[in-house]
Structure formats: structure tokens, C-alpha cells
Design a protein around this motif. Structure first.
Motif, PDB file in Angstrom:
ATOM      1  N   GLY A   1       0.800  -1.282   0.093  1.00 30.61           N
ATOM      2  CA  GLY A   1       0.079  -0.043   0.046  1.00 30.61           C
ATOM      3  C   GLY A   1       0.887   1.110  -0.269  1.00 30.61           C
ATOM      4  O   GLY A   1       0.337   2.464   0.132  1.00 30.61           O
ATOM      5  N   GLY A   2       2.126   1.150  -0.217  1.00 25.83           N
ATOM      6  CA  GLY A   2       3.047   2.349  -0.290  1.00 25.83           C
ATOM      7  C   GLY A   2       3.065   3.042   1.009  1.00 25.83           C
ATOM      8  O   GLY A   2       3.477   4.263   1.250  1.00 25.83           O
ATOM      9  N   VAL A   3       3.280   2.262   2.098  1.00 28.38           N
ATOM     10  CA  VAL A   3       3.331   2.768   3.717  1.00 28.38           C
ATOM     11  C   VAL A   3       4.692   3.103   3.853  1.00 28.38           C
ATOM     12  O   VAL A   3       5.670   2.178   3.264  1.00 28.38           O
TER      13      VAL A   3
ATOM     14  N   GLU B   1       4.201   7.977  12.910  1.00 28.31           N
ATOM     15  CA  GLU B   1       5.347   8.178  12.028  1.00 28.31           C
ATOM     16  C   GLU B   1       5.174   7.840  10.701  1.00 28.31           C
ATOM     17  O   GLU B   1       6.285   7.603  10.151  1.00 28.31           O
ATOM     18  N   LEU B   2       3.978   7.111  10.462  1.00 30.41           N
ATOM     19  CA  LEU B   2       3.926   6.588   9.122  1.00 30.41           C
ATOM     20  C   LEU B   2       3.061   7.357   8.144  1.00 30.41           C
ATOM     21  O   LEU B   2       2.145   7.913   8.629  1.00 30.41           O
ATOM     22  N   MET B   3       3.360   7.342   6.934  1.00 29.60           N
ATOM     23  CA  MET B   3       2.394   8.101   6.022  1.00 29.60           C
ATOM     24  C   MET B   3       2.367   7.034   4.784  1.00 29.60           C
ATOM     25  O   MET B   3       3.178   5.909   4.725  1.00 29.60           O
ATOM     26  N   ILE B   4       1.667   7.407   3.814  1.00 31.13           N
ATOM     27  CA  ILE B   4       1.367   6.617   2.473  1.00 31.13           C
ATOM     28  C   ILE B   4       1.954   7.649   1.327  1.00 31.13           C
ATOM     29  O   ILE B   4       1.310   8.559   0.966  1.00 31.13           O
ATOM     30  N   THR B   5       2.705   6.941   0.350  1.00 30.14           N
ATOM     31  CA  THR B   5       3.030   7.706  -0.598  1.00 30.14           C
ATOM     32  C   THR B   5       2.662   6.557  -1.838  1.00 30.14           C
ATOM     33  O   THR B   5       3.198   5.391  -2.263  1.00 30.14           O
TER      34      THR B   5
ATOM     35  N   LEU C   1      -4.892   3.463  10.012  1.00 33.96           N
ATOM     36  CA  LEU C   1      -4.134   2.522   9.151  1.00 33.96           C
ATOM     37  C   LEU C   1      -4.245   1.210   9.349  1.00 33.96           C
ATOM     38  O   LEU C   1      -3.820   0.285   8.666  1.00 33.96           O
ATOM     39  N   ASN C   2      -4.942   0.520  10.377  1.00 24.94           N
ATOM     40  CA  ASN C   2      -5.393  -0.754  10.552  1.00 24.94           C
ATOM     41  C   ASN C   2      -6.125  -1.188   9.250  1.00 24.94           C
ATOM     42  O   ASN C   2      -6.243  -2.619   9.315  1.00 24.94           O
ATOM     43  N   ILE C   3      -6.902  -0.371   8.747  1.00 27.53           N
ATOM     44  CA  ILE C   3      -7.626  -1.044   7.531  1.00 27.53           C
ATOM     45  C   ILE C   3      -6.627  -1.511   6.375  1.00 27.53           C
ATOM     46  O   ILE C   3      -7.114  -2.331   5.375  1.00 27.53           O
ATOM     47  N   LEU C   4      -5.455  -1.368   6.357  1.00 25.52           N
ATOM     48  CA  LEU C   4      -4.816  -1.570   5.361  1.00 25.52           C
ATOM     49  C   LEU C   4      -3.314  -2.113   5.867  1.00 25.52           C
ATOM     50  O   LEU C   4      -2.692  -2.953   5.116  1.00 25.52           O
ATOM     51  N   PHE C   5      -2.643  -1.715   6.997  1.00 21.41           N
ATOM     52  CA  PHE C   5      -1.538  -2.395   7.613  1.00 21.41           C
ATOM     53  C   PHE C   5      -1.655  -2.311   9.110  1.00 21.41           C
ATOM     54  O   PHE C   5      -1.481  -1.300   9.758  1.00 21.41           O
ATOM     55  N   PRO C   6      -2.186  -3.601   9.438  1.00 17.10           N
ATOM     56  CA  PRO C   6      -2.837  -3.496  10.707  1.00 17.10           C
ATOM     57  C   PRO C   6      -1.609  -3.624  12.030  1.00 17.10           C
ATOM     58  O   PRO C   6      -1.559  -4.693  12.532  1.00 17.10           O
ATOM     59  N   LEU C   7      -0.653  -2.869  11.999  1.00 16.96           N
ATOM     60  CA  LEU C   7       0.344  -2.783  12.767  1.00 16.96           C
ATOM     61  C   LEU C   7      -0.125  -2.655  14.396  1.00 16.96           C
ATOM     62  O   LEU C   7       0.531  -3.522  15.251  1.00 16.96           O
ATOM     63  N   GLU C   8      -0.938  -1.736  14.669  1.00 16.18           N
ATOM     64  CA  GLU C   8      -1.388  -1.519  15.808  1.00 16.18           C
ATOM     65  C   GLU C   8      -2.115  -2.959  16.538  1.00 16.18           C
ATOM     66  O   GLU C   8      -2.040  -3.329  17.445  1.00 16.18           O
TER      67      GLU C   8
END
Lengths: 94, 174
Positions: free
Chosen positions: B61-63, B93-97, B110-117
Motif C-alpha cells: 500500500g505504499g506505507v 510516524e507512518l505515511m502513505i505515498t 491505518l489498521n484497514i491497510l497495515f494493521p500494525l497496532e
């Protein structure tokens, strides 16, 4: 993404892909996939819907144990914004 | 970047955004994708219970970290590089390009794309054995960069996952 999963799997690490486009997955054939026909940018669901997100993670991790044939695509049939979700209460897989 | 590259990039971006709104067209487009058709599909086995399994996340997802170089949006063929996301990275500290899909909702949660938490929570509660270093790609990759992805950058990530003794990987797309 399926290409990356295939490479990781050749290193001996099992993978599970959440996919939105079944036709691409049928071409690329990731080792295991959960298909959710949801909008791009929402592989785990809607913002703020924690139960939905955890349900997707749970079914994905479950597939790591249940899939026996490479290239399997599991479709739970969850419709966009038309399902009720409850947080999984047990994670003792398998 | 030449004018032609700029035009290709703009058209590609518009096409990607359009696909976000037109899933049936996206499915039709997918039928043309045949990068590895006919090649055998590997299947590794997860031999330990989930509570002992160390998980890593990989997204296309470009995170990336705000401090990292963003993915290249000027090359109309995409960017096959990756970014290393430490497991304890604060989400702010994360963003999407990634210009090829609408990521406004993912920026809210961000959990809908990159569920780090969520993965950190699962590790903290003992549902998984731990969360290892995670990785991010930018999923819009066309030839000749597909070759770089398959031969260079994806194997680099796979090697690091193996070195960190990761037991399973959850991959999420744009």
C-alpha cells in the motif's frame, strides 16, 4: 503482492494474502488468499471498525492452518457494509 | 522525467483512482495480468501453534516512515523498492505515498491497510508469538520493474524475514 508472497514462500515461510481482485489472484496465484470484494484501499475493512478488522486478520491466520493446496482462494462472502462483526474471542489456532 | 513519462504517470494515476471506483473494470484489467502464469506455486507449512508463531506484516500500500524516502511516483512503471518498518513504529510516524488508489480512509485508520497496532495487540495478549520487522512496497509495478521485484527486492525481504525467524507473513494490498 501475490508475486512477493510467492517469493517469501519459496524461502520456507508460509504466507496469507488478503486480496480484493480475484481475477488477478487467479493469474498470479499467491500460495493462499482471502478474497474480500471490498473497495481498493480497504483490505481489512472500514476505518474504526475494529471487530471487522480483527475478523479479517483471524480468518487470514486461520487459513495458514487450513489450506492444504497451493493457490487456494477462500471467499468468506462478507458483503461491504452489510455485515455485523464480533471480535473473535479465541485465537487458539490451530 | 520526460513529458511522455509525466503523461504516463498522470494517466496511470488517474486509471488507478478510477479502478478504485470501478471494481468491475479492475477485474477485467486483472485478466491481462499473467506474470507467473503456469509456474508452480510454493506452499510452506506453519508447524507451530499461533500463540508461538512470530508474525510479520507486508503491505503493497505504499506505507513508509515519514523519515524515509517516499516511493517514486515519477516513474510511470512504478517503484520496486521496499521500506523497512520496525514493529514498534508509532503509527503517527507512518505515511502513505501511492498515487494509484484512494488512501484517505487508511490515513484515518491505518489498521484497514497495515494493521500494525492490531498485530502489536495480538502479540501483547499472547494470541501470536510476536511481531517481527514489517515491510512495505508500492504495489503499482510494471515491467521492467517486475523483474527487479522478483529477482532482487522481494528475495531481499524474504531473506530478512527468514533471518529474523519469522514463522508467517500476512500480506495486505492497496
Amino acid at each position: 503482492m501475490g508475486l512477493i508472497a510467492r517469493v517469501i514462500e519459496t524461502f520456507g515461510i508460509p504466507t496469507i494474502c488478503v486480496i480484493g481482485l480475484r481475477e488477478i489472484a487467479e493469474r498470479v496465484r499467491p500460495p493462499r488468499a482471502i478474497h474480500l470484494k471490498w473497495p481498493f484501499g480497504h483490505p481489512l475493512g472500514e476505518p474504526g471498525n475494529r471487530a471487522q478488522q480483527l475478523c479479517v486478520i483471524y480468518i487470514a491466520l486461520q487459513a495458514l492452518y487450513t489450506v492444504r493446496e497451493s493457490g487456494t482462494i477462500i471467499d468468506p462472502g462478507w458483503r461491504w457494509r452489510r455485515e455485523e462483526y464480533e471480535e473473535p474471542d479465541r485465537w487458539d489456532l490451530p | 522525467m520526460t513529458d511522455f513519462d509525466w503523461l504516463r504517470q498522470r494517466l496511470g494515476s488517474a486509471f488507478g483512482q478510477f479502478l478504485s471506483q470501478a471494481p468491475e473494470l479492475a477485474r477485467l484489467w486483472g485478466q491481462w495480468f499473467d506474470a507467473v502464469e503456469g509456474q508452480p506455486v510454493p506452499l510452506a507449512r506453519l508447524e507451530k501453534p499461533l500463540r508461538e508463531a512470530r508474525l510479520a506484516l507486508v503491505t503493497t500500500g505504499g506505507v513508509h516512515l515519514r523519515a524515509q524516502t517516499p516511493f517514486d511516483m515519477h516513474d510511470s512503471h512504478g517503484d520496486p523498492s521496499y521500506r523497512v518498518i520496525p514493529a514498534d513504529t508509532p503509527v503517527d510516524e507512518l505515511m502513505i505515498t501511492h498515487d494509484y488508489y484512494d488512501h484517505s480512509d487508511a490515513e484515518r485508520d491505518l489498521n484497514i491497510l497495515f494493521p500494525l497496532e492490531l498485530a502489536r495487540e495480538l502479540a501483547a495478549h499472547g494470541a501470536i508469538g510476536g511481531l517481527g520487522t514489517c515491510y512495505s512496497f508500492m504495489g503499482h509495478i510494471e515491467p521492467p520493474h517486475v523483474e527487479t521485484l522478483i529477482r532482487q527486492t522481494a528475495p531481499e525481504v524474504a531473506g530478512m524475514l527468514r533471518q529474523e525467524q519469522i514463522d508467517a507473513v500476512l500480506l495486505t494490498p492497496a
